[in-house]
Design a protein around this motif. Sequence first.
Motif, mmCIF file in Angstrom:
data_model
loop_
_atom_site.group_PDB
_atom_site.id
_atom_site.type_symbol
_atom_site.label_atom_id
_atom_site.label_comp_id
_atom_site.label_asym_id
_atom_site.label_seq_id
_atom_site.Cartn_x
_atom_site.Cartn_y
_atom_site.Cartn_z
ATOM 1 N N ALA A 13 43.443 42.697 46.948
ATOM 2 C CA ALA A 13 43.196 43.932 46.195
ATOM 3 C C ALA A 13 41.727 43.995 45.756
ATOM 4 N N ARG B 293 39.195 42.598 47.227
ATOM 5 C CA ARG B 293 38.342 42.836 48.415
ATOM 6 C C ARG B 293 38.334 44.330 48.743
ATOM 7 N N ILE B 294 39.495 44.961 48.625
ATOM 8 C CA ILE B 294 39.549 46.408 48.886
ATOM 9 C C ILE B 294 38.701 47.140 47.844
ATOM 10 N N GLU B 295 38.857 46.746 46.576
ATOM 11 C CA GLU B 295 38.082 47.353 45.491
ATOM 12 C C GLU B 295 36.579 47.242 45.804
ATOM 13 N N ASP C 19 35.123 46.840 48.741
ATOM 14 C CA ASP C 19 34.747 47.698 49.882
ATOM 15 C C ASP C 19 34.674 49.162 49.453
ATOM 16 N N LEU D 248 48.386 45.182 52.181
ATOM 17 C CA LEU D 248 47.021 45.371 51.681
ATOM 18 C C LEU D 248 45.991 44.997 52.748
ATOM 19 N N ILE E 135 44.177 50.484 42.473
ATOM 20 C CA ILE E 135 42.797 50.403 42.961
ATOM 21 C C ILE E 135 42.307 51.720 43.546
ATOM 22 N N LEU F 249 38.798 54.005 52.181
ATOM 23 C CA LEU F 249 38.025 52.857 52.662
ATOM 24 C C LEU F 249 37.280 53.206 53.932
#
Lengths: 233, 134
Positions: free
Chosen positions: A48, A50-52, A54, B47, B90, B129
């Motif tokens: 999570a 890492r996504i944040e 990116d 994820l 997120i 993303l």
Amino acid sequence: MIIAEQKPIPRIVEMLEGHKSMLVVGCRSCVAICLAGGEKEVSILSEALRIESDLKGNGWQVDEVTLERACEKEWVGEMREKVSGHDAIISLACGVGAQVMQELYPDVRVLPGLDTSNMGAPEEQGIYLEKCGGCGDCVLHLTGGICPIARCSKSLLNGPCGGSQNGKCEIDPDVPCGWDQIYHSLERIGRLDLMEVPIPPKDWRRSRSGGPRKIVRKEAVLTPEEKSARGAR
Amino acid sequence: MKLVALTCSFCGYAATDLAGLQGMKYSSDVTIIRLPCTGRLDVKHVLQAVRMGADGVLVVGCLEGNCNYQYGNLEARKRVEQAKGIMKEIGLEPERVEMVNLASNQPWRFVQAVEDMYVKVERMGPSPLNKVRR
Ligand code: SF4
Ligand code: SF4
């Protein structure tokens, strides 16, 4: 065991402000059992974050490791190589583990990824209940093996109070009255006579009121000579 | 659009296979990944798929009550819900992840689920993303 739960991810992200390279550290003991900070939770939170990173273009380096037991220096010492190069540790161990990490890695900022709650036990899969308040002066022998400190909402030593209704505590109809449970346990054991024995006021200095508690087992403590001979800390 | 379908080895994969055998048409943007059982699914896998560029993730398991390992698909549904919660935390649309239950002889349900996901994702646009990476 120690019961904890993970902080919401946005709260963890807030704490990470100014950091670039973080190590998420879990523990395979209590917090793995209560599904808050074991290997799985470490991998999910890391992903999570890492996504944040990116998404926001933070350029974070997020690495992960899970220790056997994060509250013992010996195990925490084993991640030294992993820690190097990181400017923050996100602890998914309990508050104890987080502090041991900070002691061992004084130059790295340790951030708590969990809110540590209590000493309890799993009731069933996914449900954990507080059992002991760590009062330092156990009276379970007088209360049918049920803790009046942790399981009575008012921590009454001589309960129940007038709010006990149909086995439930007055604070919430879903909360069992601790003293009702004590009564029925004593009944099953055949020791209802103990309900008549007043429990005197406790010496709370043995609990949180006496400052940080330290227990010394003289027979186990090493002399300076023994320490140096064994290379112990 | 990039879609990922994580299927179990029983009904899930058999249905995708049958869809192929019967020459049914569905988006070529879907990558099918076969799991032993959806019970093997971890929140992390969902994820990870998202982080690696999936615009939508479909978890495909047997009908409820028909799991080859009894309750793998029920566990998977809970993990899909957990993954949705984390996505929301997120700032990603939780609707990008869905679970579908079907029988091995219902390839049309797989095709329908892919098409539904495709339409939904197209309406939402690429994953945030993928937008920032562009
Ligand atoms: S009486 Fe004190 S030591 Fe005993 S279980 Fe309760 S809080 Fe813990
Ligand atoms: S109702 Fe029972 S558990 Fe609640 S405060 Fe009174 S004695 Fe304690």
